[in-house]
Design an enzyme around this catalytic site. Structure first.
Site, PDB file in Angstrom:
ATOM      1  CE  LYS C 171     -13.441   3.920   2.522  1.00 32.06           C
ATOM      2  NZ  LYS C 171     -12.497   2.881   2.140  1.00 32.06           N
ATOM      3  CE  LYS C 239     -12.695  -0.730  -4.213  1.00 29.94           C
ATOM      4  NZ  LYS C 239     -11.843  -1.187  -3.124  1.00 29.94           N
TER       5      LYS C 239
END
Lengths: 294, 294, 294, 294
Positions: C171, C239
């Site tokens: 990811k 983030k």
């Protein structure tokens, strides 16, 4: 006393030529701006009818021009300095140009019997006016020795740094470091202020330790106050970063920090700050963090 | 004379605690390494049985620990400093940690009736040994005044730079500038040498002009000679760049140069130079241009 | 039919839990927002009294939470998932967190007799609603096989990519590439338009050649039109870049492009575009060149 | 059937000229390499005695040369194309050069009564051989229409993208995106492998989602296998990044990602990989993290 042909009487070249005239040399100046030539005459020099006139009787020819193509045209063109100069003339290019341009001049000079030095300066307009420039010289040692008395009129720090092109390489190295230090100080200041720390206090501490630098010594007060009167303009530093990247390419090295600094200075120019002092890089760093000031 | 509990007697904390003991303070030291505690005892201090013992009777508690999680565990943990300390104790964290950690300590201290200062240092092991550190202090002015006599034992440059966290912010700003200047000087040196210019001569010129810096003054000779004995280790600077990026994130600012410097220092560590001086950033810049030296 | 405890019913978790309920599973949801729990009930699930209630009777526990500290608190805290879960429970964290957090969960799970998978997703809110997510799964092969029927409800592309943490690593790699491609396309578009080339025409050509990408396919029309409705918000990508840099640090690698992309996305947030689609990175690239649009 | 003068019969120009000859056009080729001219003759063309001979009777003149200075010399030199060409000739420069060079050619062409197009290509040697190039064309619409039948011989994707220079701008934008995507994929791969994730598996997942790209589709297998047979050489991409940065400078925009990509590609060349495929950027990214392979 030397007979000097001086080509390019702008912000830098004008006061340099005047200082040479005041020091007792015979200076024949050439520039397309009549007013600039007038200023040299007022300082005791003479205006040349054309480039040939400036070069014809000269012992020493000096060029102080904006960029590499200008120097190549004036030096290497069909009616250029190397065609006009007598054999044995000393030709000193004091413009800031690509190291490769300096090496081309030196090769062409050798073919034409003209001795060539590259001798870019730092210190900006005040340094030129006050004869307090730093001068980085590339070329033959004997030619440097011959030019030394003239350099002493123009500057306080004069160094022979290596063969043809070396002066330009050192200038390029200087400019990449200066641009980078401005960017770093700007990032430090933005971080400090955005974190609620007084910028002046914080930079004072940095200036006193291993982070200390001439940039912090001379410019931190004006950066904290957002005073960006030049000094040395962003536009010129933008040009110089182009030279630094070209020098890296010629030397077959990769310089990641320099690559980024060049884009930050380009941003300053793109944002309309080209005529501000290079410390205005701070405006780019503020802007990218949404901290613009009116 | 103060009763000082000193937690963390490593490369930095060890000599700092010893200096405080030699200056006449009663220093009770705590560290998991018995040998380290012995050294403090040899300097006139006392070894604590455990953390509670170090904190129990202290007027002042000092921590000098590797990183933010260590400080949070020791200060905020269930048996930590803030639980053990008497109301009114002055707690000084001299570790280099995230500004947000310093602010957490200050908030927790306020809730527990403990006065908290963040006071990271620069100057490295020699500075710690010789009591010549620079100390950047965040917190209340009155608490800074109370701590000042201790700081004067430990350092020569001591500055109160703002409220809680400000000391850490200034330290972060300092480290990003220092790391960046090393990278820039390294790029300048690689460009000079690859262009056939003597590195020493070129950097001498840079050191004398607007490109000048403490890094050039102190480290250019060793960089030209490829001597990378620490000094301040790459591993520690890598940690500090993580703090600088975290500080930027906390302050909601974007720092492109800092982002790149952090990766170059990470590269130095990845390439196995973590225990060399941070000037070994030069090895990364050489390497990227295929100019590695054996 | 599985008994599923689902913790975190936000923008992503809400529709995911609802899809599982609609697929015939018994879903007990936990979230501090009562309205969110209501929505799950409307979809056929049940609201948990507290976290313990959600975990107690579950065969499978799923967490879908904002960031690493949230997951660590919910999973590892004194009353957390691993304390409450029966031995043999399958615990799947589908949040996007640091690989190191995923590995910590796996280690703690092993100690507690709980099987743990990290299974972050991409595809954004539409993917969650429509059950068309991509799911990257790290952990034991047998546990992946056990979870596969649930993943098939939630997504269309499901891949077991390696041991614990591998899902999060993939990811992170995905997000650094996506962020970087947006930045590159933005630079291309700014260059095209500033050079007098129609942006749409230029990007069409790029999309058809080696420069082609899913970003160009899906987003070039909206970028040319400066439509930045999310999609996937800058705040979340910011983030995720923090996670990518943390992952690089954990793996001891240096990623210069990633370091710069992280700062450009931070700039988008600093400039107030945090709630726009990540393609709004274009606004940063325009801004740095002084090409802002009202 | 057109009379075509084709100048520059190298790796790209050779097969392009041959394809035009095979398509029934009368092609007179000029190149300093006799062997290259022979190959055109074998394909049905004719060798020119000199540049004037190639240009004299031509309806269309095409140049396919290494870099901007070559094109400027051949097109604008004292005996160059624009001096030799009849009024009304269509002159198509298919080299990859700076947009400013293309605009200079167009201005000089207008003065000389010669119609000028800039039409750089992508697709590499295979595309040239198979007549499957992508061609990006700048200039007047009518001139594009006149050239279209020739372009259809040479390529499969042909686009008129704007006025003079636009073709080169689009090519520059293309190359900065391609270079950047390679760097990003390389960073993703290094992160995956250093984290213990199988690179092939990880990149497969990326290729299927928003991170997907033509580069991933075509090159991920060879990158995972470290096979770097060109394809398109680093040396050429290095040249093209110089053009992209020059184009940015001409358009007065700042491109931070492009600035960094240019240095990474320069590093590939500095490290001795100039003749490898541009996917060998992976070697730079591995190297900076100390992950070099033998």
């Amino acid at each position: 006393m030397k007979n000097i042909g001086f080509i390019g009487l702008g912000v830098m070249g004008g006061p340099m030529a005047a200082n040479l005239a005041r020091a007792g040399h015979s200076v024949v100046g050439h520039d397309l701006g009549a007013e600039r030539v007038e200023r040299l005459v007022a300082a005791g020099g003479r205006g040349a009818a054309d480039l040939a006139d400036a070069v014809a009787g000269a012992d020493v020819v000096i060029t102080m021009l904006p960029d590499s193509p200008d120097v190549e045209a004036v030096a290497l063109g069909p009616d250029g300095v190397l065609r006009q100069a007598r054999r044995g003339t000393l030709y000193i290019d004091m413009s800031t140009v690509r190291p490769e341009t300096a090496r081309r001049l030196a090769r062409a000079g050798a073919a034409a019997g003209v001795r060539v030095l590259d001798a870019p300066v730092s210190g900006g307009e005040p340094g030129a006016v006050e004869g307090r420039l730093s001068i980085m010289v590339g070329g033959e040692k004997a030619d440097f020795a011959a030019a030394a008395p003239l350099f002493e009129v123009l500057g306080t720090t004069v160094a022979h740094v290596g063969p043809a092109g070396a002066g330009q390489t050192v200038k390029a190295a200087n400019q990449l470091v200066v641009g980078g230090v401005y960017a770093l100080v700007a990032e430090a200041l933005v971080l400090l202020e955005a974190s609620g720390v007084d910028g002046r206090t914080g930079l004072d501490v940095l200036a006193g330790g291993l982070a200390g630098s001439r940039v912090l010594d001379l410019k931190r007060a004006s950066m904290v106050n957002r005073e960006f009167t030049p000094g040395f303009r962003i536009d010129l530093h933008h040009k110089d970063m182009g030279i630094a990247l070209a020098a890296a390419r010629e030397a077959d090295v990769a310089l990641p920090m320099t690559g980024l600094v060049a884009q930050l200075i380009a941003a300053a120019r793109s944002q309309g700050h080209g005529s501000l002092d290079h410390s205005a890089l701070l405006k780019v760093v503020e802007n990218i963090s949404g901290k613009d000031r009116a």
